[in-house]
Enzyme design. Sequence first.
Site, PDB file in Angstrom:
ATOM      1  N   THR A  13      18.641  15.959  21.126  1.00 27.15           N
ATOM      2  CA  THR A  13      19.017  17.369  20.905  1.00 27.15           C
ATOM      3  C   THR A  13      18.973  18.188  22.190  1.00 27.15           C
ATOM      4  OG1 THR A  13      18.319  17.319  18.614  1.00 27.15           O
ATOM      5  CG2 THR A  13      18.283  19.463  19.653  1.00 27.15           C
ATOM      6  N   SER A  56      18.751   9.903  19.482  1.00 25.68           N
ATOM      7  CA  SER A  56      17.687   8.892  19.565  1.00 25.68           C
ATOM      8  C   SER A  56      17.596   7.969  18.345  1.00 25.68           C
ATOM      9  CB  SER A  56      16.341   9.526  19.911  1.00 25.68           C
ATOM     10  OG  SER A  56      15.772  10.181  18.815  1.00 25.68           O
ATOM     11  N   THR A  87      14.064  13.663  19.779  1.00 22.32           N
ATOM     12  CA  THR A  87      12.725  13.741  19.171  1.00 22.32           C
ATOM     13  C   THR A  87      12.521  12.708  18.066  1.00 22.32           C
ATOM     14  OG1 THR A  87      13.475  15.400  17.579  1.00 22.32           O
ATOM     15  CG2 THR A  87      12.496  16.219  19.621  1.00 22.32           C
ATOM     16  N   ASP A  88      13.633  12.229  17.467  1.00 17.53           N
ATOM     17  CA  ASP A  88      13.486  11.373  16.275  1.00 17.53           C
ATOM     18  C   ASP A  88      12.727  10.075  16.560  1.00 17.53           C
ATOM     19  OD1 ASP A  88      14.771  13.230  14.722  1.00 17.53           O
ATOM     20  OD2 ASP A  88      16.717  12.233  14.772  1.00 17.53           O
TER      21      ASP A  88
HETATM   22  N1  ASP Z   1      18.521  13.801  16.157  1.00 16.36           N
HETATM   23  C1  ASP Z   1      18.003  14.218  17.426  1.00 16.36           C
HETATM   24  C2  ASP Z   1      17.638  12.990  18.258  1.00 16.36           C
HETATM   25  O1  ASP Z   1      16.559  12.475  18.106  1.00 16.36           O
HETATM   26  C3  ASP Z   1      16.816  15.059  17.211  1.00 16.36           C
HETATM   27  C4  ASP Z   1      16.214  15.633  18.447  1.00 16.36           C
HETATM   28  O2  ASP Z   1      16.398  15.200  19.569  1.00 16.36           O
HETATM   29  O3  ASP Z   1      15.452  16.614  18.281  1.00 16.36           O
HETATM   30  O4  ASP Z   1      18.441  12.579  19.030  1.00 16.36           O
END
Ligand code: ASP
Length: 325
Positions: A13, A56, A87-88
């Site tokens: 993200t 991710s 974050t995932d």
């Molecule tokens: N879906 C995103 C990822 O992990 C979520 C994030 O980065 O906050 O790529």
Amino acid sequence: MKKNILIILTGGTISMKAKGSLGVVPSSELADVLREFPQLDSVANVEVMDYLNLPSPYITPEMMLELAKLIDLKIIDYDGVVITHGTDTLEETSFLCDLVLTTRKPVVFTAAMRSGSDIGLDGPRNIIGAVRVASHHDSADKGVLVVMNDEIHTARDVVKSDTGKVDAFRSIGYGHLGSVDPDAIVYHRAALYRENVWTDRLETRIDLIKAVAGMDGKFIRCSIDSGARAIVIEAFGRGNVPQNIIPNIEQALAANVLVVISSRTYTGRVLSEYGYPGGGKHLADLGCILAGDLKGVKVRLKLMALFGKYQDPDVVKRFFLQSRN
Ligand code: ASP
């Protein structure tokens, strides 16, 4: 004197923007933004490597290992490395790197809960915090760190605890390691338990199955049939499972598939305590390994690294039993 820090971008993200009806999707602007980011200049001499730009959920254990090898190679020429990531799967990639990296210099992961199109975006602040932590002398030899929302966590303890809030990353039960304050990086506690598995290969045939009330053994059977070397079961509480999956667990053990028990609760260790059929003591007596307080997704990665290095399940089991369980 300013430190030399390499920022490796991998996506997530923090590298995304909202594009109309497409929703929030990867964008290629972060590298250029960082190269022109005046606030970074006063903190460190920063170079940016545009390595990957992936959500991710697409990151595989093999990609995590390749990233770790890249960090170990690149960090020779820098004082520290910062990695931006989605974050995932951040807790998984940072933990795998923590296991396999050989460097003692600071390696710091960061991310954003809000995309570049959101109001109150957290990405730039997190990147500056991460670069400050990577530049700080107290950050060396602490294992891989995660900086989010002005807090410093260890890769081992951190979890993503919320789907959307900027304070989603927590070291539940232990508390964060330190704080990123405006005037200083302040460490509050030591990371007393660290472990490394220095491997250059992973065994990915390791499965993770979550215990639920009334479950049957079909996922365990499927796992054995598909050639798993080990099965992690995220059990209830102290490490207990329904008694009707015991025959399947015995079947796995008889086939020389390691069965490793972690807990689906948020904090605490699994224990050889309950002696009823399916209780943690009964499972340990059968030959299952109890994985202490390490969460299931991280136990799976640790097994991938251990099997990648040693292949032999008996050696892997011995290593596990010597870990802090
Ligand atoms: N879906 C995103 C990822 O992990 C979520 C994030 O980065 O906050 O790529």
